[in-house]
Design a protein around this motif. Structure first.
Motif, mmCIF file in Angstrom:
data_model
loop_
_atom_site.group_PDB
_atom_site.id
_atom_site.type_symbol
_atom_site.label_atom_id
_atom_site.label_comp_id
_atom_site.label_asym_id
_atom_site.label_seq_id
_atom_site.Cartn_x
_atom_site.Cartn_y
_atom_site.Cartn_z
ATOM 1 N N ASP A 185 0.859 -1.173 0.000
ATOM 2 C CA ASP A 185 0.000 0.000 0.000
ATOM 3 C C ASP A 185 0.902 1.232 0.000
ATOM 4 N N VAL A 186 1.014 1.871 -1.150
ATOM 5 C CA VAL A 186 1.934 2.993 -1.276
ATOM 6 C C VAL A 186 1.477 4.215 -0.490
ATOM 7 N N THR A 187 0.254 4.202 0.023
ATOM 8 C CA THR A 187 -0.240 5.345 0.799
ATOM 9 C C THR A 187 0.084 5.224 2.287
ATOM 10 N N ARG A 188 0.595 4.031 2.688
ATOM 11 C CA ARG A 188 0.920 3.849 4.105
ATOM 12 C C ARG A 188 2.169 4.638 4.472
ATOM 13 N N PRO A 189 2.289 5.081 5.755
ATOM 14 C CA PRO A 189 3.514 5.765 6.202
ATOM 15 C C PRO A 189 4.713 4.837 6.090
ATOM 16 N N ALA A 190 5.879 5.399 5.886
ATOM 17 C CA ALA A 190 7.101 4.601 5.760
ATOM 18 C C ALA A 190 7.421 3.911 7.085
ATOM 19 N N THR A 191 8.017 2.727 6.986
ATOM 20 C CA THR A 191 8.433 1.992 8.170
ATOM 21 C C THR A 191 9.677 2.642 8.762
ATOM 22 N N LEU A 192 9.654 2.924 10.059
ATOM 23 C CA LEU A 192 10.790 3.543 10.717
ATOM 24 C C LEU A 192 11.876 2.508 10.975
ATOM 25 N N TYR A 193 13.097 2.851 10.625
ATOM 26 C CA TYR A 193 14.215 1.970 10.910
ATOM 27 C C TYR A 193 14.663 2.162 12.353
ATOM 28 N N THR A 194 15.245 1.117 12.939
ATOM 29 C CA THR A 194 15.735 1.198 14.310
ATOM 30 C C THR A 194 16.864 2.208 14.390
ATOM 31 N N VAL A 195 16.758 3.105 15.353
ATOM 32 C CA VAL A 195 17.759 4.155 15.522
ATOM 33 C C VAL A 195 18.753 3.726 16.599
ATOM 34 N N GLY A 196 20.016 3.819 16.291
ATOM 35 C CA GLY A 196 21.036 3.499 17.280
ATOM 36 C C GLY A 196 21.078 4.562 18.377
ATOM 37 N N ALA A 197 21.666 4.210 19.510
ATOM 38 C CA ALA A 197 21.680 5.144 20.636
ATOM 39 C C ALA A 197 22.945 4.972 21.444
ATOM 40 N N LEU A 198 23.313 6.026 22.156
ATOM 41 C CA LEU A 198 24.402 5.911 23.112
ATOM 42 C C LEU A 198 23.968 5.031 24.278
ATOM 43 N N HIS A 199 24.923 4.338 24.869
ATOM 44 C CA HIS A 199 24.668 3.555 26.073
ATOM 45 C C HIS A 199 24.292 4.513 27.203
ATOM 46 N N PRO A 200 23.399 4.115 28.116
ATOM 47 C CA PRO A 200 23.016 5.019 29.216
ATOM 48 C C PRO A 200 24.211 5.514 30.028
ATOM 49 N N VAL A 201 25.235 4.674 30.173
ATOM 50 C CA VAL A 201 26.432 5.112 30.893
ATOM 51 C C VAL A 201 27.128 6.239 30.133
ATOM 52 N N SER A 202 27.189 6.120 28.801
ATOM 53 C CA SER A 202 27.809 7.169 27.993
ATOM 54 C C SER A 202 26.995 8.460 28.047
ATOM 55 N N ILE A 203 25.659 8.319 28.054
ATOM 56 C CA ILE A 203 24.794 9.495 28.125
ATOM 57 C C ILE A 203 25.071 10.277 29.405
ATOM 58 N N VAL A 204 25.102 9.562 30.535
ATOM 59 C CA VAL A 204 25.305 10.234 31.822
ATOM 60 C C VAL A 204 26.734 10.762 31.938
ATOM 61 N N MET A 205 27.705 9.996 31.434
ATOM 62 C CA MET A 205 29.097 10.459 31.464
ATOM 63 C C MET A 205 29.225 11.798 30.737
ATOM 64 N N ASN A 206 28.613 11.886 29.564
ATOM 65 C CA ASN A 206 28.673 13.132 28.792
ATOM 66 C C ASN A 206 27.991 14.283 29.528
ATOM 67 N N GLN A 207 26.844 13.988 30.157
ATOM 68 C CA GLN A 207 26.121 15.033 30.882
ATOM 69 C C GLN A 207 26.925 15.554 32.071
#
Length: 340
Positions: A89-111
């Motif tokens: 169905d070409v009218t359907r919204p596009a499928t979202l690809y999985t987005v990579g993320a920083l590890h929670p430890v890296s997130i807090v370290m940066n903050q």
């Protein structure tokens, strides 16, 4: 045989091989209302009566033959086409690809690093494998201190003088040895201790340690810096408390707690049902440490602090088991894709 009939039959025989690539062209040429075959059917009435039946039978057989060829190739093409291709169905919204993320430890370290960099601290780094001087001796650890035992520290078998650093204070020593005061640095990195792995502790974890050396530095100044950090990290309403403690490299020393963010101070397994969680140790730098690193302790003073990133991330993201950080479970890690 009628020349037109013969011509159409020859054309059908030629199309048998290439019909799959020209199916629509075949239909228009032989099966459409304006095709030569359809025109032949219209000529039956003009044929002499005694030949009409035979001619009609030949033309009808030819049409049936063309229809069978068309149907057979159409079925072959459709059966070779993936089922899902016809269901798109070409009218359907596009499928979202999985987005990579920083590890929670890296997130807090940066903050954490960003908060201290706001008030003038610079980041320094160094080796994970250190010698005894930078990890223990320069920091006023006595020879009989339990941290020097195999039960608490991972030593390198080749040379017991070398070990996996147990804290990033070794970077503070390296900084004091090479940089003249005033010094204002933070030391982020991974550290290693021979501890039992539980929901609250691990043998591998991350620290950010801070060091400030200048003239006439006070304990009150350190407290205000740490209060600023706690409010920036956990919110303006964050409460802290300082408890007297002991570290070989600071005097006086304290441990800083914040009100548990997981239970809101009511008590849980992370805060040991006390309502408070220790997040860092701190204190005024012992004069012996300054002298060991070539800094005149009569002219300069300073403070140091160190905090565990995993414990900080547990409070910030309400995680109740430190082991989750090291299990590489994508279901757990994917929760932090949009928290950066």
């Amino acid at each position: 045989m009628n020349p037109k009939v013969e011509k159409i039959k020859q054309q059908l025989d030629q199309f048998r091989v290439e019909i799959g690539e020209h199916l629509e062209e075949f239909r228009l040429q032989f099966l459409s209302k304006k095709s030569e075959l359809q025109q032949l059917l219209g000529e039956i009435k003009n044929v002499e009566p005694d030949l009409r039946k035979e001619f009609g039978q030949i033309v009808n057989n030819l049409k049936q033959y063309a229809q069978e060829l068309f149907d057979a190739h159409k079925d072959r093409i459709e059966s070779a086409t993936p089922v899902h291709a016809s269901e798109i169905d070409v009218t359907r919204p596009a499928t979202l690809y999985t987005v990579g993320a920083l590890h929670p430890v890296s997130i807090v370290m940066n903050q954490v690093c960003e908060i201290f960099e706001k008030i003038g601290f610079a980041s320094v780094s160094g080796p994970d494998i250190e010698d005894d001087w930078h990890v223990f001796s320069a920091l006023n650890f006595p020879q009989e201190h339990p941290a020097r035992d195999m039960q608490d520290t991972f030593f390198v078998n080749v040379n017991p003088e070398f070990l996996l650093r147990t804290h990033t204070s070794s970077l503070q020593v390296r900084t004091m040895e090479t940089c003249p005061p005033p010094i204002r640095v933070i030391c982020p990195g991974r550290v290693y201790r021979n501890e039992t792995i539980t929901a609250r502790s691990h043998c591998i974890f991350h620290q950010v340690e801070g060091l400030y050396i200048a003239k006439e530095v006070s304990f009150a100044e350190m407290k205000q810096v740490l209060l600023f950090f706690a409010k920036e990290m956990f919110g303006e309403e964050t409460k802290i408390r300082l408890r007297p403690s002991y570290f070989p490299f600071t005097e006086p020393s304290a441990e800083m707690d914040i009100e548990c963010k997981i239970c809101g101070g009511k008590g849980c397994n992370v805060c040991k049902y006390s309502g408070w969680v220790e997040i860092l140790g701190c204190g005024m730098i012992d004069p012996n440490v300054l002298d060991n690193c070539g800094i005149n302790s009569k002219e300069y003073s300073g403070y140091a602090f160190g905090l565990g990133i995993e414990r900080m991330a547990m409070l910030k993201f309400k995680i109740n088991d430190i082991r989750l950080y090291f299990e590489n479970d994508v279901r757990f890690l994917s929760q932090f894709a949009y928290t950066q």
